[in-house]
Design a protein around this motif. Structure first.
Motif, PDB file in Angstrom:
ATOM      1  N   GLY A 183       0.894  -1.217   0.109  1.00  0.00           N
ATOM      2  CA  GLY A 183       0.062  -0.011  -0.176  1.00  0.00           C
ATOM      3  C   GLY A 183       0.881   1.184  -0.081  1.00  0.00           C
ATOM      4  N   SER A 184       0.142   2.439   0.091  1.00  0.00           N
ATOM      5  CA  SER A 184       0.741   3.582   0.136  1.00  0.00           C
ATOM      6  C   SER A 184       1.436   4.017   1.544  1.00  0.00           C
ATOM      7  CB  SER A 184      -0.130   4.746  -0.422  1.00  0.00           C
ATOM      8  OG  SER A 184       0.819   6.057  -0.680  1.00  0.00           O
ATOM      9  N   VAL A 185       2.638   4.039   1.588  1.00  0.00           N
ATOM     10  CA  VAL A 185       3.264   4.479   2.822  1.00  0.00           C
ATOM     11  C   VAL A 185       2.647   5.789   3.556  1.00  0.00           C
ATOM     12  CG1 VAL A 185       5.417   5.284   3.934  1.00  0.00           C
ATOM     13  CG2 VAL A 185       5.527   3.289   2.212  1.00  0.00           C
ATOM     14  N   GLY A 186       2.291   5.606   4.689  1.00  0.00           N
ATOM     15  CA  GLY A 186       1.537   6.769   5.321  1.00  0.00           C
ATOM     16  C   GLY A 186       1.015   6.326   6.454  1.00  0.00           C
ATOM     17  N   LEU A 187       0.494   7.497   7.357  1.00  0.00           N
ATOM     18  CA  LEU A 187      -0.214   6.898   8.640  1.00  0.00           C
ATOM     19  C   LEU A 187      -1.543   6.338   8.725  1.00  0.00           C
ATOM     20  CD1 LEU A 187       0.539  10.837  10.515  1.00  0.00           C
ATOM     21  CD2 LEU A 187       1.754   8.303  10.787  1.00  0.00           C
ATOM     22  N   VAL A 211       9.078  -6.168   4.465  1.00  0.00           N
ATOM     23  CA  VAL A 211       9.414  -5.542   3.262  1.00  0.00           C
ATOM     24  C   VAL A 211       7.967  -4.926   2.952  1.00  0.00           C
ATOM     25  CG1 VAL A 211       9.509  -5.698   0.724  1.00  0.00           C
ATOM     26  CG2 VAL A 211      10.817  -7.121   2.185  1.00  0.00           C
ATOM     27  N   TRP A 212       8.068  -3.498   2.579  1.00  0.00           N
ATOM     28  CA  TRP A 212       6.712  -2.748   2.210  1.00  0.00           C
ATOM     29  C   TRP A 212       6.598  -2.455   0.591  1.00  0.00           C
ATOM     30  CZ3 TRP A 212       3.466  -0.517   5.885  1.00  0.00           C
ATOM     31  CH2 TRP A 212       2.166   0.244   5.473  1.00  0.00           C
ATOM     32  N   VAL A 213       5.651  -2.801   0.223  1.00  0.00           N
ATOM     33  CA  VAL A 213       5.599  -2.512  -1.185  1.00  0.00           C
ATOM     34  C   VAL A 213       4.611  -1.793  -1.555  1.00  0.00           C
ATOM     35  CG1 VAL A 213       5.336  -3.627  -3.452  1.00  0.00           C
ATOM     36  CG2 VAL A 213       6.229  -4.970  -1.892  1.00  0.00           C
ATOM     37  N   GLY A 214       4.780  -0.576  -2.465  1.00  0.00           N
ATOM     38  CA  GLY A 214       3.871   0.476  -2.691  1.00  0.00           C
ATOM     39  C   GLY A 214       4.539   2.010  -2.666  1.00  0.00           C
ATOM     40  N   GLU A 215       3.639   2.726  -3.122  1.00  0.00           N
ATOM     41  CA  GLU A 215       4.124   4.145  -3.063  1.00  0.00           C
ATOM     42  C   GLU A 215       4.659   4.708  -1.902  1.00  0.00           C
ATOM     43  OE1 GLU A 215       3.569   5.993  -5.864  1.00  0.00           O
ATOM     44  OE2 GLU A 215       2.394   5.024  -7.115  1.00  0.00           O
ATOM     45  N   LEU A 216       5.886   5.551  -2.114  1.00  0.00           N
ATOM     46  CA  LEU A 216       6.479   6.087  -0.858  1.00  0.00           C
ATOM     47  C   LEU A 216       5.632   7.480  -0.624  1.00  0.00           C
ATOM     48  CD1 LEU A 216       9.999   5.371  -2.005  1.00  0.00           C
ATOM     49  CD2 LEU A 216       8.759   3.959  -0.638  1.00  0.00           C
ATOM     50  N   GLY A 217       4.457   7.268  -0.249  1.00  0.00           N
ATOM     51  CA  GLY A 217       3.595   8.513   0.105  1.00  0.00           C
ATOM     52  C   GLY A 217       4.163   9.478   1.103  1.00  0.00           C
ATOM     53  N   THR A 237       9.999  -0.846  -1.348  1.00  0.00           N
ATOM     54  CA  THR A 237      10.295  -1.061  -2.487  1.00  0.00           C
ATOM     55  C   THR A 237      10.056   0.061  -3.470  1.00  0.00           C
ATOM     56  OG1 THR A 237       8.367  -2.045  -3.352  1.00  0.00           O
ATOM     57  CG2 THR A 237       9.889  -3.490  -2.253  1.00  0.00           C
ATOM     58  N   GLY A 238       9.135   1.029  -3.138  1.00  0.00           N
ATOM     59  CA  GLY A 238       8.440   1.900  -4.018  1.00  0.00           C
ATOM     60  C   GLY A 238       7.439   1.233  -4.820  1.00  0.00           C
ATOM     61  N   PRO A 239       6.844   2.099  -5.724  1.00  0.00           N
ATOM     62  CA  PRO A 239       5.690   1.430  -6.445  1.00  0.00           C
ATOM     63  C   PRO A 239       6.167   0.334  -7.516  1.00  0.00           C
ATOM     64  CG  PRO A 239       6.400   3.578  -7.294  1.00  0.00           C
ATOM     65  CD  PRO A 239       7.219   3.579  -5.892  1.00  0.00           C
ATOM     66  N   ARG A 240       5.158  -0.526  -7.771  1.00  0.00           N
ATOM     67  CA  ARG A 240       5.498  -1.512  -8.738  1.00  0.00           C
ATOM     68  C   ARG A 240       4.379  -1.773  -9.670  1.00  0.00           C
ATOM     69  NH1 ARG A 240      10.117  -1.155  -7.341  1.00  0.00           N
ATOM     70  NH2 ARG A 240      11.514  -2.936  -6.321  1.00  0.00           N
ATOM     71  N   SER A 241       4.685  -1.872 -10.869  1.00  0.00           N
ATOM     72  CA  SER A 241       3.593  -2.078 -11.954  1.00  0.00           C
ATOM     73  C   SER A 241       2.873  -3.543 -11.500  1.00  0.00           C
ATOM     74  CB  SER A 241       4.010  -1.903 -13.385  1.00  0.00           C
ATOM     75  OG  SER A 241       5.205  -2.848 -13.672  1.00  0.00           O
ATOM     76  N   ASN A 242       3.720  -4.291 -11.037  1.00  0.00           N
ATOM     77  CA  ASN A 242       3.250  -5.580 -10.889  1.00  0.00           C
ATOM     78  C   ASN A 242       3.628  -5.869  -9.496  1.00  0.00           C
ATOM     79  OD1 ASN A 242       2.565  -8.350 -10.716  1.00  0.00           O
ATOM     80  ND2 ASN A 242       3.787  -9.094 -12.129  1.00  0.00           N
ATOM     81  N   PRO A 243       3.023  -5.771  -8.637  1.00  0.00           N
ATOM     82  CA  PRO A 243       3.404  -6.230  -7.085  1.00  0.00           C
ATOM     83  C   PRO A 243       3.293  -7.572  -6.635  1.00  0.00           C
ATOM     84  CG  PRO A 243       1.118  -5.203  -6.967  1.00  0.00           C
ATOM     85  CD  PRO A 243       1.623  -5.284  -8.407  1.00  0.00           C
ATOM     86  N   TYR A 244       2.865  -8.358  -7.471  1.00  0.00           N
ATOM     87  CA  TYR A 244       2.296  -9.748  -7.102  1.00  0.00           C
ATOM     88  C   TYR A 244       3.451 -10.857  -6.767  1.00  0.00           C
ATOM     89  CZ  TYR A 244      -2.355  -7.754  -7.954  1.00  0.00           C
ATOM     90  OH  TYR A 244      -3.480  -7.010  -8.126  1.00  0.00           O
TER      91      TYR A 244
END
Length: 396
Positions: free
Chosen positions: A217-221, A247-253, A267-274
């Protein structure tokens, strides 16, 4: 559809990111097209999912996208921004003259105004919790939902909408969000659609590799990244769980939270996180607020046991395919993760249960059937007038 003319549907998605609500909108589009409906997709923002929408139905970005976004940034011009938003939505509906406008999330509520003026039935599919619903309805200046067909993504959202409008459960329809299982499994196994950006950064800092505890998911509170980091610190402080990788996969909000550290990687955003999600040993959802997160069901489809806070309708999703702890209880969350990290047999058993539950109760086929029922109900009945109490209520 069976025995009826195809509907002309304008499906509005608030954006085209690879996140929960737009992914549900994509599944809605597929189901409608499979039923013979003539669908046009309008996205209110750019995003990587545009190509996927275009592969299903004619798709376009909303008119005056850049102008509207610049206007909304200037506080003194927000009334102008709202008028331009309404004008763009009106032009879209006037051009296509659909039989139904399907609004996927309250972030598309601006379309309720022209739909009413043009006498086009509108269906609002709500994916947000009550506080976020307030925010988007405020921005769209929607004060009254009495004439709108309402659909909720979860029981918790359904109850929020019933309290807001004074309607019963037969008037606020339930359409639980589900992932496209075939797509998730295909992409996780490296079939077409996989990308080269799926390497998980090394989170071990030279240690022997241990189990992977993941979040998506998007990093955030709101997503509870800070709480997740507390869990990581707790496990890394103990010798028996020190090698666990987080490991956190997603937008670095929120860049203040997305700081790599020993045993933790973003990891930052991924076009394919699966493929990365498929490498998790334990999937976690540390969110403070999440009505019906699609990522929970995606993790379950991949056979991952889930540890989550008891928010929204997450308990209904997870069932006996993981461990749900009281919202915000970080020590309980850390204890649940520790238990799974140290017990591979329990991870395997819960993961198998999670996969079976997701396949049985949250399949794309069941979603398609429920969607047909929702649309048939919407076509066969108009929204009833709200109760006196609801008419007196202020829609903030």
């Amino acid at each position: 559809m069976t025995g009826s003319a195809p509907r002309r549907v304008v499906l509005v998605t608030h954006d085209a990111s690879r996140t929960g609500a737009p992914m549900v909108a994509l599944l809605v589009a597929r189901c409608l097209v499979a039923d013979g409906d003539r669908v046009r997709v309008v996205s209110r923002r750019r995003g990587p999912l545009l190509a996927d929408f275009e592969a299903v139905a004619p798709t376009r970005l909303e008119l005056l996208l850049g102008v509207r976004r610049r206007l909304w940034l200037v506080r003194s011009l927000r009334l102008v921004a709202w008028l331009v938003d309404v004008a763009a939505a009106t032009a879209t509906l006037a051009r296509h003259r659909p039989d139904l406008v399907y609004l996927n999330t309250t972030a598309s509520a601006i379309y309720l105004h022209p739909a009413r003026w043009l006498r086009i039935p509108a269906l609002l599919h709500v994916h947000e919790s009550d506080a976020n619903t307030d925010l988007f309805l405020d921005q769209a200046r929607v004060m009254d939902l009495s004439a709108v067909r309402l659909v909720a993504c979860s029981v918790s959202v359904q109850h929020d909408l019933m309290a807001r409008t004074g309607r019963g459960d037969h008037e606020v329809l339930l359409l639980p969000s589900v992932p496209d299982g075939d797509r998730v499994r295909a992409l996780s196994s490296g079939m077409p659609g996989n990308t080269a950006d799926t390497e998980v950064p090394d989170a071990t800092s030279g240690r022997a590799a241990g189990p992977v505890v993941g979040a998506t998911g998007s990093v955030g509170l709101r997503k509870g990244t800070d709480l997740w980091l507390e869990v990581a610190a707790t496990l890394h402080a103990a010798e028996e769980t020190r090698s666990t990788r987080f490991v956190w996969v997603g937008e670095l909000g929120d860049p203040d939270l997305a700081v790599p550290r020993s045993g933790v990687a973003f990891t930052g955003p991924r076009s394919n996180p699966y493929p990365e999600m498929a490498r998790f040993d334990v999937a976690t959802l540390p969110s403070r607020d999440d009505p019906f997160p699609l990522v929970v069901l995606e993790s379950m489809l991949l056979g991952k046991p889930v540890v989550a806070f008891d928010v929204g309708s997450v308990r209904e999703q997870v069932g006996d395919g993981g461990i749900v702890v009281p919202a915000g209880d970080v020590p309980a969350f850390a204890a649940a993760v520790r238990r799974l990290v140290l017990d591979a047999d329990l991870r395997e058993d819960l993961g198998a249960t999670a996969r079976a539950r997701a396949e049985q109760h949250f399949s794309a086929a069941s979603f398609a059937g429920r969607l047909r029922s929702v649309l048939d109900h919407a076509a066969g009945s108009s929204a009833q007038a709200p109760t006196t109490a609801a008419r007196q209520a202020r829609y903030r």
